[in-house]
Motif scaffolding. Structure first.
Motif, PDB file in Angstrom:
ATOM      1  N   TYR A 220       0.814  -1.223   0.000  1.00 49.63           N
ATOM      2  CA  TYR A 220       0.000   0.000   0.000  1.00 49.63           C
ATOM      3  C   TYR A 220       0.840   1.261   0.000  1.00 49.63           C
ATOM      4  O   TYR A 220       0.332   2.344  -0.281  1.00 49.63           O
ATOM      5  CB  TYR A 220      -0.953   0.010   1.209  1.00 49.63           C
ATOM      6  CG  TYR A 220      -0.216   0.119   2.525  1.00 49.63           C
ATOM      7  CD1 TYR A 220       0.339  -1.005   3.122  1.00 49.63           C
ATOM      8  CD2 TYR A 220      -0.043   1.357   3.152  1.00 49.63           C
ATOM      9  CE1 TYR A 220       1.039  -0.915   4.323  1.00 49.63           C
ATOM     10  CE2 TYR A 220       0.653   1.455   4.348  1.00 49.63           C
ATOM     11  CZ  TYR A 220       1.188   0.312   4.925  1.00 49.63           C
ATOM     12  OH  TYR A 220       1.892   0.416   6.101  1.00 49.63           O
ATOM     13  N   SER A 221       2.153   1.130   0.324  1.00 41.17           N
ATOM     14  CA  SER A 221       2.967   2.338   0.449  1.00 41.17           C
ATOM     15  C   SER A 221       4.405   2.072   0.025  1.00 41.17           C
ATOM     16  O   SER A 221       5.114   1.290   0.678  1.00 41.17           O
ATOM     17  CB  SER A 221       2.930   2.817   1.907  1.00 41.17           C
ATOM     18  OG  SER A 221       4.022   3.668   2.161  1.00 41.17           O
ATOM     19  N   GLU A 224       6.754   2.708   2.870  1.00 36.12           N
ATOM     20  CA  GLU A 224       6.858   1.632   3.847  1.00 36.12           C
ATOM     21  C   GLU A 224       7.730   0.491   3.297  1.00 36.12           C
ATOM     22  O   GLU A 224       8.560  -0.077   4.015  1.00 36.12           O
ATOM     23  CB  GLU A 224       5.437   1.151   4.200  1.00 36.12           C
ATOM     24  CG  GLU A 224       5.352  -0.059   5.093  1.00 36.12           C
ATOM     25  CD  GLU A 224       5.975   0.110   6.470  1.00 36.12           C
ATOM     26  OE1 GLU A 224       6.285   1.249   6.877  1.00 36.12           O
ATOM     27  OE2 GLU A 224       6.170  -0.937   7.139  1.00 36.12           O
ATOM     28  N   GLN A 249      -0.677   3.638  -6.993  1.00 35.99           N
ATOM     29  CA  GLN A 249       0.098   4.753  -6.420  1.00 35.99           C
ATOM     30  C   GLN A 249       0.635   5.684  -7.501  1.00 35.99           C
ATOM     31  O   GLN A 249       0.850   6.868  -7.261  1.00 35.99           O
ATOM     32  CB  GLN A 249       1.240   4.212  -5.530  1.00 35.99           C
ATOM     33  CG  GLN A 249       0.680   3.623  -4.232  1.00 35.99           C
ATOM     34  CD  GLN A 249       1.709   2.837  -3.432  1.00 35.99           C
ATOM     35  OE1 GLN A 249       2.540   3.403  -2.754  1.00 35.99           O
ATOM     36  NE2 GLN A 249       1.647   1.510  -3.516  1.00 35.99           N
TER      37      GLN A 249
END
Ligand SMILES: [Zn+2]
Length: 345
Positions: A220-221, A224, A249
Motif C-alpha cells: 500500500y505504500s 513503507e 500509487q
C-alpha cells in the motif's frame, strides 16, 4: 531519448526473463512450452494450503517433478514447508528434514504461506512466524542457505471494508474469500502485527535469504516498502499480484513510484502469480497469462497512459531503463534464488 534506453512492447519476447512467482498446478505442459517461446523461465510455487479448494500438496509435488524433468530449461519450483494445523516441536523437526529432501529433489527455495499467522496454532493459540517454535527451522534455512519465500499477512486492504479497498482485484478476492477478509475477523492480528512478526523474524535471522512475497504485504505504500528494504538487507520482495498497487500509487505519485523503482532496482523481483489449473480452459488461461505479462510489461517499460481492470483510474507507465528491467525481470531472481544461475549462460 526514451526510445533508446527503454524496451519496446515487442522486446518482451526477445529478452530473457524469469516469472518468479506463479502456481503451475496442472500436468498440461502447454504453458511451459509457450513460456519457452517467450523466453520466460517459470518458477512455480508449491503451497501447503491444507484446504480443499486447492490441489493437495502431494499432487503439486508430483506435477513439479514431472515438469522439472521435462522442461528444466523453462521451469523450476519452490517447494512448500509442510506444517500441520497445530504445530509442535516435532512438526518443526520433520519440516527441517523435509526441507533437505526438497532441496535434493531440486527445489530452488521453500515457501511459507499466510496460514502461519492466520490459521495454524501452537499450544492452542494462533502462531506468528516470530514465535520461538520456528527458530530451529529458520536457523536450518540460514545454515543450508536455502531461500525462504514468505507470504505473511495480506494486503492492507484485507483489514478494510470492501467499499474502502484501493484496488478492484482485492475487492474481488475478499468478497469471495470472507474467511481471509480480516475486517470481518476483529479477533485476529492486525496488519501491523503481521508486518511486525515478519520484521521481528528478520531481525533475529539476519543470515536468512528471505523473499517477501507480494511486496512483503507492504504494497500500500512505497515509503513503507522502502523503509523495510533499508532496514533488512537480507530481504528482497516479489511483485506477484501487487503490480496493481504500484499502478494505483502511480496515479497520484508517478514520479515517486518511478524513483522508488530506480532506487530499489536490485531488490524487486517480477512474478505474475498466475495459477495454471485443470479447472479452467487452456484458452482462458493463455489469455489471462498474456494479459498479465503484457500489461505489466507495458507499465514498467512504456510511458503512455494506461489502465487495467484491477485499478480505479488511469496511470502513466514508468518507462524504466533497460538495465533496471533486466534486473527486475531476470537478474534479481537469480540473486535471490542462486540455483537459477544456470540461466545466465
Ligand atoms: Zn502466489
Amino acid at each position: 531519448m526514451e526510445k533508446d534506453c527503454s524496451y519496446s512492447m515487442d522486446d518482451f519476447s526477445r529478452i530473457k526473463k524469469i516469472d518468479a512467482h506463479l502456481h503451475y498446478y496442472t500436468s498440461n505442459d502447454a504453458f511451459a512450452q509457450f513460456a519457452k517461446t517467450q523466453q520466460v523461465h517459470l518458477v512455480s510455487i508449491n503451497v501447503d494450503f491444507m484446504e480443499d479448494e486447492w490441489l493437495p500438496l502431494s499432487k503439486q509435488k508430483e506435477i513439479a517433478s514431472q515438469l522439472k524433468e521435462k522442461h528444466s530449461d523453462s521451469y523450476s519450483f519452490i517447494d512448500a514447508i509442510p506444517f500441520k494445523p497445530a504445530i509442535t516441536p516435532s512438526v518443526i523437526e520433520d519440516a527441517c528434514q523435509q526441507i533437505d529432501v526438497e532441496k535434493r529433489n531440486g527445489a530452488i527455495g521453500v515457501k511459507i504461506w499466510k496460514n502461519i499467522g492466520m490459521k495454524i496454532t501452537y499450544r492452542d493459540q494462533l502462531v506468528m512466524i516470530d514465535n520461538p517454535v520456528f527458530t530451529p527451522l529458520l536457523e536450518h534455512l540460514e545454515t543450508t542457505k536455502l531461500p525462504l519465500l514468505g507470504h505473511f499477512g495480506e494486503p492492507r486492504n484485507c483489514w478494510l471494508p470492501l467499499s474502502e479497498m484501493t484496488v478492484e482485484s482485492d475487492k474481488k478476492y475478499y468478497s469471495s474469500h470472507p474467511e481471509f477478509h480480516m475486517f470481518l475477523h476483529k479477533e485476529m492480528p492486525s496488519h501491523k502485527e503481521q508486518i511486525e512478526a515478519c520484521n521481528h523474524m528478520l531481525t533475529k535471522h539476519p543470515k536468512l535469504n528471505f523473499i517477501g512475497a507480494h511486496l512483503g504485504s507492504s504494497e500500500y505504500s512505497i515509503t513503507e516498502i522502502a523503509r523495510r528494504l533499508d532496514q533488512y538487507p537480507n530481504m528482497n520482495m516479489d511483485l506477484a499480484e501487487r503490480v496493481c498497487h504500484l499502478q494505483h500509487q502511480a496515479i497520484e505519485n508517478h514520479q515517486e513510484v518511478y524513483d522508488f523503482m530506480i532506487k530499489y532496482q536490485d531488490r524487486l523481483i517480477y512474478g505474475s502469480d498466475m495459477v495454471f489449473t485443470d479447472s479452467k480452459s487452456e484458452e482462458e488461461q493463455f489469455n489471462e497469462l498474456e494479459r498479465r505479462w503484457k500489461s505489466q510489461w507495458q507499465f514498467f517499460t512504456q510511458t503512455n497512459m494506461q489502465n487495467t481492470w484491477e485499478v480505479y483510474g488511469t496511470f502513466k507507465g514508468l518507462g524504466l531503463p533497460k538495465e533496471v528491467i533486466d534486473k527486475i525481470y531476470f537478474r534479481n531472481a537469480i540473486k535471490a534464488y542462486p540455483s537459477l544461475s544456470f540461466l545466465e549462460q
